[in-house]
Scaffold this motif. Structure first.
Motif, PDB file in Angstrom:
ATOM      1  N   ASN A 203       0.906  -1.125  -0.016  1.00 35.18           N
ATOM      2  CA  ASN A 203       0.076   0.007   0.107  1.00 35.18           C
ATOM      3  C   ASN A 203       1.053   1.257  -0.151  1.00 35.18           C
ATOM      4  O   ASN A 203       1.638   1.199   0.859  1.00 35.18           O
ATOM      5  CB  ASN A 203      -0.855   0.057   1.318  1.00 35.18           C
ATOM      6  CG  ASN A 203      -1.898   1.013   1.124  1.00 35.18           C
ATOM      7  OD1 ASN A 203      -2.007   1.625  -0.005  1.00 35.18           O
ATOM      8  ND2 ASN A 203      -2.506   1.380   2.389  1.00 35.18           N
ATOM      9  N   LYS A 223       0.588   6.388  -9.999  1.00 31.49           N
ATOM     10  CA  LYS A 223      -0.374   5.101 -10.142  1.00 31.49           C
ATOM     11  C   LYS A 223       0.165   4.319 -11.268  1.00 31.49           C
ATOM     12  O   LYS A 223       0.349   2.775 -11.142  1.00 31.49           O
ATOM     13  CB  LYS A 223      -1.686   5.360 -10.075  1.00 31.49           C
ATOM     14  CG  LYS A 223      -2.592   5.852  -8.724  1.00 31.49           C
ATOM     15  CD  LYS A 223      -3.877   5.725  -8.953  1.00 31.49           C
ATOM     16  CE  LYS A 223      -4.522   6.430  -7.717  1.00 31.49           C
ATOM     17  NZ  LYS A 223      -6.066   6.346  -7.806  1.00 31.49           N
ATOM     18  N   LYS A 227       2.010   0.440 -10.754  1.00 32.71           N
ATOM     19  CA  LYS A 227       1.566  -0.742 -11.092  1.00 32.71           C
ATOM     20  C   LYS A 227       2.269  -1.376 -12.314  1.00 32.71           C
ATOM     21  O   LYS A 227       2.503  -2.621 -12.300  1.00 32.71           O
ATOM     22  CB  LYS A 227       0.058  -0.605 -11.987  1.00 32.71           C
ATOM     23  CG  LYS A 227      -0.852  -0.287 -11.049  1.00 32.71           C
ATOM     24  CD  LYS A 227      -1.240  -1.281 -10.108  1.00 32.71           C
ATOM     25  CE  LYS A 227      -2.305  -0.906  -9.289  1.00 32.71           C
ATOM     26  NZ  LYS A 227      -2.860  -2.257  -8.387  1.00 32.71           N
ATOM     27  N   ASP A 234      -1.017  -1.366  -4.342  1.00 33.12           N
ATOM     28  CA  ASP A 234      -2.354  -0.356  -4.463  1.00 33.12           C
ATOM     29  C   ASP A 234      -2.047   1.012  -3.789  1.00 33.12           C
ATOM     30  O   ASP A 234      -1.037   1.226  -3.101  1.00 33.12           O
ATOM     31  CB  ASP A 234      -3.529  -0.823  -3.471  1.00 33.12           C
ATOM     32  CG  ASP A 234      -4.060  -2.201  -4.056  1.00 33.12           C
ATOM     33  OD1 ASP A 234      -4.167  -2.276  -5.428  1.00 33.12           O
ATOM     34  OD2 ASP A 234      -4.415  -2.801  -3.145  1.00 33.12           O
ATOM     35  N   SER A 236      -3.600   4.849  -2.314  1.00 35.55           N
ATOM     36  CA  SER A 236      -4.593   5.582  -1.756  1.00 35.55           C
ATOM     37  C   SER A 236      -4.394   6.910  -1.980  1.00 35.55           C
ATOM     38  O   SER A 236      -3.447   7.220  -1.871  1.00 35.55           O
ATOM     39  CB  SER A 236      -4.520   5.323   0.003  1.00 35.55           C
ATOM     40  OG  SER A 236      -4.761   3.747   0.402  1.00 35.55           O
TER      41      SER A 236
END
Length: 384
Positions: A203, A223, A227, A234, A236
């Motif tokens: 995270n 992001k 990835k 992930d 947030s």
């Protein structure tokens, strides 16, 4: 790169302690000189009742170029965006016969007033009015038509008028690199300075200032880089609604750290100071923005892994020089990305040398892939 661009890039980097040489490596070491003080608070006070601040060079020559600066909300002392723009102004003042006035609006509602004050001035008669930040677009779209004989610059947006030179950046490309850095490192057990990661962490966090198309580019690139490096990690996201709310940034970051994130990337101006505070408090890491924030926010250098540096100073310097030389690119749109050395990933002064070589290799490979066209970076986080 032209000879001028190369000379100017080296001058701004070495002489001003601005962002590192992004074109040499995917994420470089930070500069050794320049502003090394913590600049959380504004460095100037209002010079008059309108809130304008004035600093002028002095010269006996008659061919002075007068420049008016309208900074983004958050003001000087943010250690990132506005301060980086100011470095471009200072570089031009060192090089040319420049006199300037700096204004710091408290809110977007003041942009029109400051733009019009400078454009309508006759003593001095400003040769160029530079408007810093995407939130100035709507105001400048009106002001530029009201003052058709005044030359303007806007940074971070495009105003399609013949008397406006627009400069934007491919922030998503640089953000992709820090995404790769954070994603690769968060799955390792790493400790340096005042922070640490855990190998079982999946995270990360992103803190934005004012939500909009520009900051979404930072989010999208980050992001996508995360990835690309590891699809199991992930991110947030939290938007604070301000570029000058450190307490809000700290609150959002503390929530992310308590939920398992061990690295947070911010694109939020002085709001990001709160992210750094939270990182220190929780023994985690952060990634800065616009300048090498391990230098401009040196009190937090022990938790700043890297910064996504954005050469706002280059845009400001180039616009002023073009005006001085009678080559002002009114009506044109210039975009600066990794290829043009307009954005880069800069390792922190204190922690950069301790980041594992495999992480740095992953960042450099990603940089090469973007420049060569093998990696396409999205600008909309919904496409990640």
């Amino acid at each position: 790169m032209s000879e001028f661009d190369r000379r100017q890039f080296i001058k701004a980097t070495a002489g001003l302690g601005a962002a590192g040489l992004g074109g040499i490596a995917g994420c470089t070491g930070g500069p050794s000189g320049g502003d090394d003080e913590d600049t959380t608070e504004s460095t100037t006070e209002s010079g008059d009742e309108t809130g304008t601040e004035t600093e002028s060079t002095t010269s006996s020559e008659s061919d002075v170029t007068n420049v008016g600066m309208v900074y983004a909300t958050g003001g000087l002392g943010d250690g990132s965006f506005n301060d980086q723009a100011q470095q471009g102004l200072f570089a031009a003042a060192d090089e040319y016969n420049i006199e300037y006035e700096e204004t710091q609006p408290d809110s977007a509602t003041q942009f029109s007033n400051y733009q019009q004050q400078l454009a309508g001035s006759t003593n001095p008669d400003y040769d160029l009015v530079s408007c810093i930040g995407f939130l100035q677009k709507d105001s400048l779209s009106e002001t530029s038509t009201q003052y058709p004989d005044q030359d303007f610059q806007i940074v971070d947006e495009v105003v399609d008028e013949p008397n406006v030179a627009s400069y934007t950046f491919r922030e998503h490309e640089g953000s992709f690199l820090v995404g790769v850095l954070a994603s690769t490192l968060t799955t390792q057990s790493f400790s340096a300075g005042a922070g640490a990661t855990q190998s079982d962490s999946t995270n990360l966090g992103f803190v934005g200032g004012v939500e909009g198309g520009l900051i979404k580019k930072f989010e999208a690139g980050f992001k996508a880089g995360v990835k690309y490096a590891n699809d199991d990690v992930d991110v947030s996201t939290s938007y604070i609604g301000s570029f000058n709310d450190p307490s809000g940034g700290k609150e959002a970051a503390l929530q992310m750290y308590s939920s398992g994130a061990d690295i947070i990337y911010h694109a939020s101006g002085n709001t990001g100071t709160g992210v750094f505070q939270a990182a220190q408090q929780e023994g985690k890491f952060a990634v800065g923005v616009d300048r090498d924030q391990s230098v401009t926010k040196s009190s937090y250098a022990d938790v700043i892994l890297a910064s996504m540096a954005k050469r706002v100073d280059t845009a400001v310097y180039n616009a002023i020089e073009a005006k001085v030389n009678g080559e002002y690119p009114g009506g044109e749109h210039t975009t600066l990305g990794l290829q043009e050395e307009g954005v880069s990933c800069v390792y922190g002064q204190q922690l950069g040398s301790e980041i594992p070589s495999d992480v740095k290799t992953a960042v450099e490979d990603a940089r090469t892939g973007i420049i060569e066209g093998d990696i396409s970076v999205p600008t909309d986080p919904s496409n990640v």
